[in-house]
Design a protein around this motif. Structure first.
Motif, PDB file in Angstrom:
ATOM      1  N   ASP A   1     -77.567 -34.566   9.142  1.00  0.00           N
ATOM      2  CA  ASP A   1     -78.032 -35.656  10.038  1.00  0.00           C
ATOM      3  C   ASP A   1     -77.279 -36.438  10.888  1.00  0.00           C
ATOM      4  OD1 ASP A   1     -79.629 -37.789  11.422  1.00  0.00           O
ATOM      5  OD2 ASP A   1     -81.366 -37.070  10.063  1.00  0.00           O
ATOM      6  N   PRO A   2     -77.435 -36.449  12.284  1.00  0.00           N
ATOM      7  CA  PRO A   2     -76.582 -37.056  13.027  1.00  0.00           C
ATOM      8  C   PRO A   2     -76.538 -38.552  12.974  1.00  0.00           C
ATOM      9  CG  PRO A   2     -78.089 -36.303  14.530  1.00  0.00           C
ATOM     10  CD  PRO A   2     -78.262 -35.620  13.296  1.00  0.00           C
ATOM     11  N   VAL A   3     -77.441 -39.172  12.656  1.00  0.00           N
ATOM     12  CA  VAL A   3     -77.858 -40.650  12.424  1.00  0.00           C
ATOM     13  C   VAL A   3     -76.510 -41.255  11.737  1.00  0.00           C
ATOM     14  CG1 VAL A   3     -78.929 -40.771  10.092  1.00  0.00           C
ATOM     15  CG2 VAL A   3     -79.218 -42.559  11.931  1.00  0.00           C
ATOM     16  N   LEU A   4     -75.966 -40.461  10.516  1.00  0.00           N
ATOM     17  CA  LEU A   4     -74.812 -41.108   9.840  1.00  0.00           C
ATOM     18  C   LEU A   4     -73.515 -41.247  10.816  1.00  0.00           C
ATOM     19  CD1 LEU A   4     -75.140 -38.686   6.893  1.00  0.00           C
ATOM     20  CD2 LEU A   4     -75.495 -41.174   6.634  1.00  0.00           C
ATOM     21  N   PHE A   5     -73.357 -40.289  11.520  1.00  0.00           N
ATOM     22  CA  PHE A   5     -72.107 -40.430  12.453  1.00  0.00           C
ATOM     23  C   PHE A   5     -72.364 -41.283  13.626  1.00  0.00           C
ATOM     24  CE2 PHE A   5     -69.180 -38.845  15.756  1.00  0.00           C
ATOM     25  CZ  PHE A   5     -68.052 -38.220  15.053  1.00  0.00           C
ATOM     26  N   LEU A   6     -73.645 -41.396  14.204  1.00  0.00           N
ATOM     27  CA  LEU A   6     -73.957 -42.435  15.252  1.00  0.00           C
ATOM     28  C   LEU A   6     -73.866 -43.769  14.533  1.00  0.00           C
ATOM     29  CD1 LEU A   6     -77.003 -40.427  16.962  1.00  0.00           C
ATOM     30  CD2 LEU A   6     -74.380 -40.578  17.844  1.00  0.00           C
ATOM     31  N   GLN A   7     -74.428 -44.281  13.498  1.00  0.00           N
ATOM     32  CA  GLN A   7     -74.188 -45.145  13.002  1.00  0.00           C
ATOM     33  C   GLN A   7     -72.783 -45.921  12.571  1.00  0.00           C
ATOM     34  OE1 GLN A   7     -76.390 -44.899   9.232  1.00  0.00           O
ATOM     35  NE2 GLN A   7     -78.313 -45.516  10.377  1.00  0.00           N
ATOM     36  N   ALA A   8     -71.869 -44.907  12.361  1.00  0.00           N
ATOM     37  CA  ALA A   8     -70.747 -44.714  11.903  1.00  0.00           C
ATOM     38  C   ALA A   8     -69.836 -45.445  13.426  1.00  0.00           C
ATOM     39  CB  ALA A   8     -69.804 -43.997  11.451  1.00  0.00           C
ATOM     40  N   CYS A   9     -70.202 -44.679  14.303  1.00  0.00           N
ATOM     41  CA  CYS A   9     -69.825 -44.866  15.796  1.00  0.00           C
ATOM     42  C   CYS A   9     -69.938 -46.511  16.209  1.00  0.00           C
ATOM     43  CB  CYS A   9     -70.043 -43.778  16.669  1.00  0.00           C
ATOM     44  SG  CYS A   9     -69.192 -42.261  16.376  1.00  0.00           S
ATOM     45  N   GLN A  10     -71.260 -46.668  16.005  1.00  0.00           N
ATOM     46  CA  GLN A  10     -71.666 -47.958  16.215  1.00  0.00           C
ATOM     47  C   GLN A  10     -71.142 -49.018  15.612  1.00  0.00           C
ATOM     48  OE1 GLN A  10     -76.024 -48.769  15.627  1.00  0.00           O
ATOM     49  NE2 GLN A  10     -75.836 -50.101  17.518  1.00  0.00           N
ATOM     50  N   ALA A  11     -70.899 -48.911  14.429  1.00  0.00           N
ATOM     51  CA  ALA A  11     -70.225 -50.092  13.499  1.00  0.00           C
ATOM     52  C   ALA A  11     -68.980 -50.213  13.942  1.00  0.00           C
ATOM     53  CB  ALA A  11     -70.344 -49.678  12.160  1.00  0.00           C
ATOM     54  N   LEU A  12     -67.937 -49.006  14.520  1.00  0.00           N
ATOM     55  CA  LEU A  12     -66.613 -49.229  15.042  1.00  0.00           C
ATOM     56  C   LEU A  12     -66.359 -49.442  16.432  1.00  0.00           C
ATOM     57  CD1 LEU A  12     -64.568 -46.500  13.029  1.00  0.00           C
ATOM     58  CD2 LEU A  12     -64.841 -48.933  12.625  1.00  0.00           C
ATOM     59  N   GLY A  13     -67.735 -49.474  17.194  1.00  0.00           N
ATOM     60  CA  GLY A  13     -67.560 -49.578  18.497  1.00  0.00           C
ATOM     61  C   GLY A  13     -67.004 -48.735  19.513  1.00  0.00           C
ATOM     62  N   VAL A  14     -67.319 -47.511  19.089  1.00  0.00           N
ATOM     63  CA  VAL A  14     -66.978 -46.264  19.655  1.00  0.00           C
ATOM     64  C   VAL A  14     -67.729 -45.290  20.150  1.00  0.00           C
ATOM     65  CG1 VAL A  14     -64.532 -46.388  18.679  1.00  0.00           C
ATOM     66  CG2 VAL A  14     -66.103 -44.911  17.858  1.00  0.00           C
ATOM     67  N   GLU A  15     -67.530 -44.491  21.209  1.00  0.00           N
ATOM     68  CA  GLU A  15     -68.391 -43.586  21.380  1.00  0.00           C
ATOM     69  C   GLU A  15     -68.271 -42.199  20.775  1.00  0.00           C
ATOM     70  OE1 GLU A  15     -70.934 -43.591  23.645  1.00  0.00           O
ATOM     71  OE2 GLU A  15     -70.551 -45.870  23.810  1.00  0.00           O
ATOM     72  N   PRO A  16     -69.391 -41.466  20.521  1.00  0.00           N
ATOM     73  CA  PRO A  16     -69.016 -40.051  19.865  1.00  0.00           C
ATOM     74  C   PRO A  16     -68.084 -39.326  20.488  1.00  0.00           C
ATOM     75  CG  PRO A  16     -71.309 -40.858  19.450  1.00  0.00           C
ATOM     76  CD  PRO A  16     -70.654 -41.809  20.554  1.00  0.00           C
ATOM     77  N   GLY A  17     -68.331 -39.289  21.762  1.00  0.00           N
ATOM     78  CA  GLY A  17     -67.271 -38.298  22.623  1.00  0.00           C
ATOM     79  C   GLY A  17     -65.908 -38.733  22.535  1.00  0.00           C
TER      80      GLY A  17
END
Length: 244
Positions: A175-191
């Motif tokens: 599920d991508p939500v794990l990755f997206l939440q991690a990006c949000q927590a570090l203030g970075v974009e998935p790209g």
């Protein structure tokens, strides 16, 4: 931002890299195999005849562990549910089956103690060099968040790992939500973020989140375990930092 090179592939404008824990940074094969074997024996003691089928489901064959098997890549909750399904096939109720599976795995963990599995060769050096280059680092694991935090503390990685994320009550990989939440927590974009892992679920999770790239590592040399990776490596030191 930094350019990362793996073999003949370059990933530009990278701000963060997320790593899987088991089988990627941590050489956890012996521990996971023992956990599955002990858990299966404890369940078999209560539900005779279920031990061997459980070992097969866990991905354990004699003294070998399938890196793509259940006990290697699934979350604790998923492992409990899978074991409970086998128990329920014997005619026991679902809630009783879940209880038996959960208690057996809990007891197996206590029996094995808290001796940490070793880091794979090159793990610490890579984390140090990436951190020194200004790249934000995190761990996204199928283990619980508490287990990830314990891993980071035991191996004294706190200075390098800025995010510690496991699977607790929410969805697991891929599920991508794990990755997206991690990006949000570090203030970075998935790209602008890479994923390094040893399982198909890691690759699918990152792709579903539209990450900059997926690096599959296979210490055992089986690239089919990381299908979907942009590049497959066999050692962590193949991840190189290029000067911009």
């Amino acid at each position: 931002m930094v350019t990362i090179k793996c073999r003949n592939i370059k990933f530009s404008n990278i701000q963060a890299i997320f790593f899987d824990k088991n089988g990627t940074l941590e050489d956890s094969e012996a521990y996971l195999r023992s956990l599955g074997q002990k858990g299966a024996r404890m369940i078999d003691a209560q539900v005779p005849g279920i031990g061997e089928p459980l070992l097969m489901a866990f991905g354990i064959n004699s003294n070998t562990l399938d890196p793509a098997g259940l006990i290697s890549v699934a979350s604790r909750r998923e492992t409990e549910i899978a074991a409970a399904a086998y128990i329920a096939e014997t005619g026991k109720g679902w809630f009783e089956s879940l209880k038996i599976a959960r208690q057996a795995l809990d007891e197996a963990e206590k029996y094995l103690g808290t001796t940490p599995a070793p880091l794979f060769a090159g793990s610490l050096d890579l984390l140090k060099s990436l951190s020194a280059a200004g790249i934000k680092l995190g761990i996204i694991s199928a283990a619980t968040t508490a287990e990830v935090s314990d891993f980071v503390a035991r191996h004294e990685l706190t200075d390098y790992i800025q995010l510690q994320k496991g699977v607790d009550d929410g969805p697991g990989k891929p599920d991508p939500v794990l990755f997206l939440q991690a990006c949000q927590a570090l203030g970075v974009e998935p790209g602008n973020t890479l994923m390094v892992g040893d399982a198909v679920g890691d690759m699918q999770m990152a792709r579903n989140a539209k990450a900059a790239g997926c690096i599959g590592i296979t210490w055992v040399g089986k690239s089919d375990h990381v299908q979907g990776a942009d590049v497959v490596i066999n050692q962590l030191d193949e991840i190189q930092i290029l000067a911009d």
